[in-house]
Design a protein around this motif. Sequence first.
Motif, PDB file in Angstrom:
ATOM      1  N   ARG A 167       0.839  -1.193   0.000  1.00 39.45           N
ATOM      2  CA  ARG A 167       0.000   0.000   0.000  1.00 39.45           C
ATOM      3  C   ARG A 167       0.880   1.252   0.000  1.00 39.45           C
ATOM      4  O   ARG A 167       1.990   1.231   0.525  1.00 39.45           O
ATOM      5  N   PRO A 168       0.365   2.345  -0.560  1.00 40.66           N
ATOM      6  CA  PRO A 168       1.134   3.587  -0.524  1.00 40.66           C
ATOM      7  C   PRO A 168       1.545   3.938   0.902  1.00 40.66           C
ATOM      8  O   PRO A 168       0.734   3.895   1.824  1.00 40.66           O
ATOM      9  N   GLY A 169       2.812   4.252   1.076  1.00 47.43           N
ATOM     10  CA  GLY A 169       3.319   4.613   2.393  1.00 47.43           C
ATOM     11  C   GLY A 169       3.849   3.469   3.221  1.00 47.43           C
ATOM     12  O   GLY A 169       4.412   3.707   4.306  1.00 47.43           O
ATOM     13  N   ASP A 170       3.716   2.224   2.761  1.00 53.77           N
ATOM     14  CA  ASP A 170       4.285   1.096   3.511  1.00 53.77           C
ATOM     15  C   ASP A 170       5.806   1.262   3.615  1.00 53.77           C
ATOM     16  O   ASP A 170       6.471   1.668   2.657  1.00 53.77           O
ATOM     17  N   LEU A 171       6.334   0.901   4.782  1.00 54.75           N
ATOM     18  CA  LEU A 171       7.785   0.970   4.999  1.00 54.75           C
ATOM     19  C   LEU A 171       8.422  -0.328   4.510  1.00 54.75           C
ATOM     20  O   LEU A 171       8.031  -1.421   4.939  1.00 54.75           O
ATOM     21  N   LEU A 172       9.407  -0.194   3.615  1.00 54.11           N
ATOM     22  CA  LEU A 172      10.036  -1.352   2.977  1.00 54.11           C
ATOM     23  C   LEU A 172      11.532  -1.394   3.270  1.00 54.11           C
ATOM     24  O   LEU A 172      12.197  -0.351   3.334  1.00 54.11           O
ATOM     25  N   HIS A 173      12.033  -2.602   3.421  1.00 47.57           N
ATOM     26  CA  HIS A 173      13.468  -2.851   3.609  1.00 47.57           C
ATOM     27  C   HIS A 173      13.846  -3.951   2.628  1.00 47.57           C
ATOM     28  O   HIS A 173      13.199  -4.999   2.567  1.00 47.57           O
ATOM     29  N   GLY A 174      14.882  -3.713   1.835  1.00 47.01           N
ATOM     30  CA  GLY A 174      15.284  -4.715   0.857  1.00 47.01           C
ATOM     31  C   GLY A 174      16.781  -4.803   0.689  1.00 47.01           C
ATOM     32  O   GLY A 174      17.488  -3.793   0.762  1.00 47.01           O
ATOM     33  N   ASP A 175      17.271  -6.023   0.452  1.00 45.25           N
ATOM     34  CA  ASP A 175      18.693  -6.234   0.184  1.00 45.25           C
ATOM     35  C   ASP A 175      18.847  -7.514  -0.620  1.00 45.25           C
ATOM     36  O   ASP A 175      17.880  -7.984  -1.240  1.00 45.25           O
ATOM     37  N   CYS A 176      20.043  -8.090  -0.619  1.00 43.41           N
ATOM     38  CA  CYS A 176      20.316  -9.270  -1.428  1.00 43.41           C
ATOM     39  C   CYS A 176      19.461 -10.467  -1.045  1.00 43.41           C
ATOM     40  O   CYS A 176      19.340 -11.428  -1.817  1.00 43.41           O
ATOM     41  N   ASN A 177      18.852 -10.433   0.141  1.00 38.88           N
ATOM     42  CA  ASN A 177      18.015 -11.543   0.594  1.00 38.88           C
ATOM     43  C   ASN A 177      16.549 -11.389   0.207  1.00 38.88           C
ATOM     44  O   ASN A 177      15.788 -12.349   0.293  1.00 38.88           O
ATOM     45  N   GLY A 178      16.133 -10.181  -0.193  1.00 45.03           N
ATOM     46  CA  GLY A 178      14.748  -9.954  -0.556  1.00 45.03           C
ATOM     47  C   GLY A 178      14.191  -8.688   0.063  1.00 45.03           C
ATOM     48  O   GLY A 178      14.929  -7.853   0.597  1.00 45.03           O
ATOM     49  N   VAL A 179      12.863  -8.554  -0.009  1.00 43.24           N
ATOM     50  CA  VAL A 179      12.177  -7.340   0.438  1.00 43.24           C
ATOM     51  C   VAL A 179      11.212  -7.680   1.566  1.00 43.24           C
ATOM     52  O   VAL A 179      10.463  -8.667   1.481  1.00 43.24           O
ATOM     53  N   VAL A 180      11.223  -6.848   2.613  1.00 41.66           N
ATOM     54  CA  VAL A 180      10.398  -7.038   3.806  1.00 41.66           C
ATOM     55  C   VAL A 180       9.580  -5.774   4.045  1.00 41.66           C
ATOM     56  O   VAL A 180      10.087  -4.662   3.859  1.00 41.66           O
ATOM     57  N   THR A 181       8.337  -5.924   4.469  1.00 41.89           N
ATOM     58  CA  THR A 181       7.561  -4.784   4.946  1.00 41.89           C
ATOM     59  C   THR A 181       7.701  -4.708   6.465  1.00 41.89           C
ATOM     60  O   THR A 181       7.709  -5.729   7.154  1.00 41.89           O
ATOM     61  N   ILE A 182       7.806  -3.498   6.983  1.00 43.39           N
ATOM     62  CA  ILE A 182       7.954  -3.281   8.423  1.00 43.39           C
ATOM     63  C   ILE A 182       6.692  -2.605   8.931  1.00 43.39           C
ATOM     64  O   ILE A 182       6.390  -1.473   8.525  1.00 43.39           O
ATOM     65  N   PRO A 183       5.918  -3.258   9.805  1.00 45.14           N
ATOM     66  CA  PRO A 183       4.674  -2.657  10.299  1.00 45.14           C
ATOM     67  C   PRO A 183       4.923  -1.328  10.990  1.00 45.14           C
ATOM     68  O   PRO A 183       5.863  -1.185  11.791  1.00 45.14           O
ATOM     69  N   ALA A 184       4.076  -0.344  10.699  1.00 45.41           N
ATOM     70  CA  ALA A 184       4.275   1.003  11.220  1.00 45.41           C
ATOM     71  C   ALA A 184       4.253   1.034  12.742  1.00 45.41           C
ATOM     72  O   ALA A 184       4.999   1.804  13.363  1.00 45.41           O
ATOM     73  N   GLU A 185       3.413   0.185  13.359  1.00 41.37           N
ATOM     74  CA  GLU A 185       3.236   0.262  14.804  1.00 41.37           C
ATOM     75  C   GLU A 185       4.455  -0.205  15.594  1.00 41.37           C
ATOM     76  O   GLU A 185       4.589   0.078  16.789  1.00 41.37           O
ATOM     77  N   ILE A 186       5.375  -0.903  14.924  1.00 40.08           N
ATOM     78  CA  ILE A 186       6.572  -1.375  15.625  1.00 40.08           C
ATOM     79  C   ILE A 186       7.858  -0.830  15.017  1.00 40.08           C
ATOM     80  O   ILE A 186       8.941  -1.074  15.538  1.00 40.08           O
ATOM     81  N   ALA A 187       7.753  -0.084  13.927  1.00 41.95           N
ATOM     82  CA  ALA A 187       8.937   0.286  13.137  1.00 41.95           C
ATOM     83  C   ALA A 187       9.994   0.999  13.961  1.00 41.95           C
ATOM     84  O   ALA A 187      11.196   0.744  13.811  1.00 41.95           O
ATOM     85  N   ALA A 188       9.578   1.918  14.846  1.00 43.82           N
ATOM     86  CA  ALA A 188      10.550   2.685  15.624  1.00 43.82           C
ATOM     87  C   ALA A 188      11.346   1.808  16.582  1.00 43.82           C
ATOM     88  O   ALA A 188      12.487   2.137  16.936  1.00 43.82           O
ATOM     89  N   ALA A 189      10.763   0.676  16.996  1.00 42.22           N
ATOM     90  CA  ALA A 189      11.432  -0.209  17.953  1.00 42.22           C
ATOM     91  C   ALA A 189      12.224  -1.329  17.280  1.00 42.22           C
ATOM     92  O   ALA A 189      12.955  -2.054  17.957  1.00 42.22           O
ATOM     93  N   VAL A 190      12.087  -1.491  15.966  1.00 43.02           N
ATOM     94  CA  VAL A 190      12.747  -2.605  15.281  1.00 43.02           C
ATOM     95  C   VAL A 190      14.273  -2.524  15.353  1.00 43.02           C
ATOM     96  O   VAL A 190      14.928  -3.559  15.561  1.00 43.02           O
TER      97      VAL A 190
END
Length: 242
Positions: A167-190
């Motif tokens: 969805r627009p605005g989803d937080l994404l992290h990607g590297d050589c292993n693939g792409v992950v979405t990071i839930p907004a409610e926990i992102a600051a603590a990840v």
Amino acid sequence: MHALPDLAALQRFDSPTICNAIELFEVRPRTAGYMNREIAACFPELPPMVGYAVTTTFCSSQPAGADIDPGVSSRLISSFADLPGPAVVVFQDLDDPPAGATFGDGMCLTYKTFGAVGLITSGAARDIDNVRALHFPCFSNGVMSGHGYCHFEETVIPVEVGGLTIRPGDLLHGDCNGVVTIPAEIAAAVPYACEQYLKYEALVLDPLRAGRADLAEHQQNIQEMQARLAELKIELKSMIES
């Protein structure tokens, strides 16, 4: 409103560590939140990409119809300004299989110049050598020489890529292993969860790296790690509830 995460801190970790950390919060099933193996890094040597999704659908099997808005491309770039951080452009290729490449060096240079930090497509890539020189992380479902009748269909809508709804605005992290979405409610603590996970994982891995082949010690170290992670889960739950 959730606290905004430190994107530079998230970028310090690889995507498997991000997945391991997210599991500790128990906010989604362990099989959710990461793209399947259809989506792979075009440039796996690049460091992790972290940013917010800007979404669009794409087609190249036939020319754009008269009902397609020619302003979609510029609106997509304009939407970068609506994000709390840098954009990651996410394409759903509506053709199955892809009829032409979604992106090349011109598109990537444009997005990078306007502040994007990466691109993901369920379709194909091209101009690989030229895009590599841009140091612009890209993820695709393969490579194709031609672009066909490439055009955008819609933007700022949910898209389906790699088995995930993005969805627009989803937080994404990607590297050589693939792409992950990071839930907004926990992102600051990840990032903290990643640091703690790696510290406790080292209880098991460091003796092995040192060549200590003591099975009793190994089993004890695994139990210690599991106990520490159980405590960490409680701590993290209190962090996101406070």
